[in-house]
Scaffold this active site. Structure first.
Site, PDB file in Angstrom:
ATOM      1  N   GLU A 116      -3.696  -0.454  -9.544  1.00  0.00           N
ATOM      2  CA  GLU A 116      -2.619   0.484  -9.887  1.00  0.00           C
ATOM      3  C   GLU A 116      -1.398  -0.354 -10.292  1.00  0.00           C
ATOM      4  O   GLU A 116      -1.001  -1.263  -9.551  1.00  0.00           O
ATOM      5  CB  GLU A 116      -2.285   1.374  -8.692  1.00  0.00           C
ATOM      6  CG  GLU A 116      -3.420   2.334  -8.341  1.00  0.00           C
ATOM      7  CD  GLU A 116      -3.147   3.158  -7.083  1.00  0.00           C
ATOM      8  OE1 GLU A 116      -3.536   4.336  -7.064  1.00  0.00           O
ATOM      9  OE2 GLU A 116      -2.578   2.629  -6.106  1.00  0.00           O
ATOM     10  N   HIS A 176      -1.161  -2.947  -7.266  1.00  0.00           N
ATOM     11  CA  HIS A 176      -1.893  -2.551  -6.059  1.00  0.00           C
ATOM     12  C   HIS A 176      -3.395  -2.696  -6.289  1.00  0.00           C
ATOM     13  O   HIS A 176      -4.009  -1.879  -6.993  1.00  0.00           O
ATOM     14  CB  HIS A 176      -1.518  -1.100  -5.681  1.00  0.00           C
ATOM     15  CG  HIS A 176      -2.097  -0.659  -4.385  1.00  0.00           C
ATOM     16  ND1 HIS A 176      -2.619   0.587  -4.165  1.00  0.00           N
ATOM     17  CD2 HIS A 176      -2.253  -1.330  -3.213  1.00  0.00           C
ATOM     18  CE1 HIS A 176      -3.061   0.672  -2.925  1.00  0.00           C
ATOM     19  NE2 HIS A 176      -2.851  -0.474  -2.330  1.00  0.00           N
ATOM     20  N   ASN A 219      -3.905   5.895  -2.413  1.00  0.00           N
ATOM     21  CA  ASN A 219      -3.613   6.021  -0.982  1.00  0.00           C
ATOM     22  C   ASN A 219      -3.014   7.379  -0.614  1.00  0.00           C
ATOM     23  O   ASN A 219      -3.132   7.819   0.530  1.00  0.00           O
ATOM     24  CB  ASN A 219      -2.703   4.886  -0.512  1.00  0.00           C
ATOM     25  CG  ASN A 219      -3.487   3.602  -0.318  1.00  0.00           C
ATOM     26  OD1 ASN A 219      -4.717   3.617  -0.324  1.00  0.00           O
ATOM     27  ND2 ASN A 219      -2.795   2.490  -0.155  1.00  0.00           N
ATOM     28  N   SER A 267       0.827  -1.211   0.000  1.00  0.00           N
ATOM     29  CA  SER A 267       0.000   0.000   0.000  1.00  0.00           C
ATOM     30  C   SER A 267       0.854   1.251   0.000  1.00  0.00           C
ATOM     31  O   SER A 267       0.366   2.334  -0.301  1.00  0.00           O
ATOM     32  CB  SER A 267      -0.842   0.048   1.279  1.00  0.00           C
ATOM     33  OG  SER A 267      -1.717  -1.033   1.341  1.00  0.00           O
TER      34      SER A 267
END
Ligand code: CAA
Ligand code: NAD
Length: 297
Positions: free
Chosen positions: A160, A148, A198, A127
Site C-alpha cells: 500500500e 505498507h 488493516n 500498520s
C-alpha cells in the site's frame, strides 16, 4: 528520481523482508538495527530465505543450481548491516520498520531528517499510525509516504502506497515505482486508519478473539472455519500470532485512543493478557498457539 540505494531501519519480522526484496531487485541496501543481536537475527533470516528461494528456483527449472547460487550470493552481497544511522546518509529511499510506537517513530524520523541527503525519500511501514505525523516530525513532509508491506514480505504481493496531503506527486510516483521494482502490486491509499487492508483485517481478527473469549468455538475450530469455509490460507487466530500479538495490541491501542466511538476497534482482554505474559505469537514461540520457528507446533 531513480532509487538505487535503500536504507531500512529495523530488521525484524518486516524489516528483514523489505531488505531482502530490495536487494533481490538489484538495489544496494543498508539495514540498520538497534542492537547487534537483532541485526544478526534479521540477516540470518534473510540468508535462510534467499537460499530457500534459490532452491525453489532450481526445483521449478527456472535456474540452474549455479545460476541460482550466483543470484543468491549477489543478493546477499548487496546487503550491508549496520548499527549506525549515519550509514543511511546517501540512501535514495529510507524505509522505517521499527516497533509500532508513534513517539519512537517520530523521534527516529526527526533524527533521519537531520542526516539524510536532501533528495532522499522517507517511508514508514506503519500498520496503523497517521503518516502525516511522522512526515511532519521528519521536517520534510513533502518527501514522505507510507509504504505498507505485508507479512511475509518475500511472499505477499501487495504494497500500500500511502500519500498524505503534503506528499509531492513525484515522490509518490517514485515510491510506487519502487513497489513495482521489488515485485509488488502497489495500491494507492489515503492516510486513513489502517489504510485499506488493516481497516478490514484487524477488526476481523478482533472479532475472532472475542468469539474465543465468549467460548463460541475453540481457536482451532474458528481457524478451521475460515480456512475451509472461506479458503483463507490461515485462520484469524493463527494470523494474529503470525502478525505478532504486541504489534496487534499496539495497533488497537492507537486506534481506540484516537477513535473511542468506533465499535470496530476494541481490545480483547485475552490479547492484553497474552502480551503481558510475554506471549507475542510466532516471534516469541508462543501466542494463542505454540510455534517452532516459522511453523505452528
Ligand atoms: N521466505 C522464503 N520462503 C518462505 C518464507 C519466506 N519468508 N515463508 C514461507 N516460505 C515458504 C515455506 O518454506 C514453504 O515452502 P515449501 O513449499 O517448500 O515447504 C512455502 O513458502 C509455503 O509456506 P508454508 O508451508 O509455511 O505455509 P503456507 O502454504 O500456509 O504459506 C503463507 C505461508 C504464504 C504465509 C500463507 O499461509 C499466507 O498467505 N498466510 C496469510 C498471510 C497474511 O494474511 N499476511 C498478511 C498479514 S497482515 C499484515 O501483514 C499487515 C499488518 O500491518 C499487520
Ligand atoms: P518486530 O518487533 O519484529 O521488529 C522491529 C525491529 O525494530 C526490532 O528488531 C527492533 O530491534 C528494531 N528497532 C526498534 N527500534 C529501533 C530503532 N530506533 N532503530 C533501529 N531499530 C529499531 O516488528 P515488525 O513486526 O517487523 O513491525 C515493524 C513495523 O512494521 C511496525 O510498524 C508494524 O506495525 C509494521 N508492520 C507489521 C506487520 C506484521 O505482520 N508484523 C505487517 C505490516 C507492517
Amino acid at each position: 528520481m531513480e532509487i538505487k540505494k535503500v536504507g531500512v531501519v529495523g530488521c525484524g519480522l518486516m524489516g528483514h523482508g523489505i531488505v531482502q526484496v530490495a536487494a533481490q531487485a538489484g538495489m544496494d541496501v543498508v539495514a540498520v538495527e538497534a542492537e547487534q543481536g537483532f541485526l544478526d537475527k534479521g540477516l540470518g533470516r534473510i540468508e535462510k530465505s534467499v537460499k530457500k528461494l534459490a532452491a525453489k528456483a532450481v526445483e521449478k527449472g527456472k535456474a540452474t543450481e549455479e545460476q541460482a547460487n550466483a543470484n543468491a550470493a549477489a543478493t546477499l552481497g548487496r546487503i550491508h548491516g549496520s548499527l549506525d544511522k549515519a550509514d543511511l546518509a546517501d540512501c535514495d529511499l529510507i524505509v522505517e520498520a521499527i516497533v509500532e510506537d508513534l513517539d519512537v517513530k517520530k523521534a527516529l524520523f526527526a533524527e533521519l531528517g537531520g542526516l539524510a541527503k536532501p533528495g532522499a525519500i522517507f517511508a514508514s511501514n506503519t500498520s496503523s499510525f497517521p503518516v502525516i505525523e511522522m512526515a511532519e516530525a521528519s521536517g520534510r513532509p513533502e518527501r514522505f509516504v507510507g509504504l505498507h508491506f505485508f507479512n511475509p514480505v518475500q511472499l505477499m504481493r501487495l504494497v500500500e502506497v500511502v500519500r498524505t496531503e503534503k506528499t509531492d506527486d513525484e515522490v509518490f510516483a517514485a515510491a510506487r515505482a519502487f513497489g513495482e521494482a521489488v515485485g509488488k502490486k502497489p495500491v494507492a491509499c489515503k492516510d486513513t486508519p489502517g489504510f485499506v487492508v488493516n481497516r478490514l483485517l484487524v477488526p476481523y481478527m478482533v472479532q475472532s478473539l472475542q468469539m474465543l473469549e465468549r467460548g463460541d468455538a475453540t481457536a482451532d475450530d474458528i481457524d478451521a472455519a475460515m480456512q475451509f469455509g472461506c479458503g483463507y490460507p490461515m485462520g484469524p487466530i493463527t494470523l494474529t500470532d503470525y502478525v505478532g500479538l504486541d504489534t496487534t495490541l499496539s495497533i488497537l491501542e492507537g486506534w481506540v485512543e484516537r477513535y473511542p466511538n468506533e465499535p470496530a476497534f476494541a481490545i480483547p482482554e485475552c490479547l492484553r493478557q497474552k502480551v503481558a505474559e510475554g506471549k507475542l505469537g510466532r516471534k516469541s514461540g508462543e501466542g494463542f498457539y505454540k510455534w517452532e520457528g516459522d511453523k505452528r507446533a
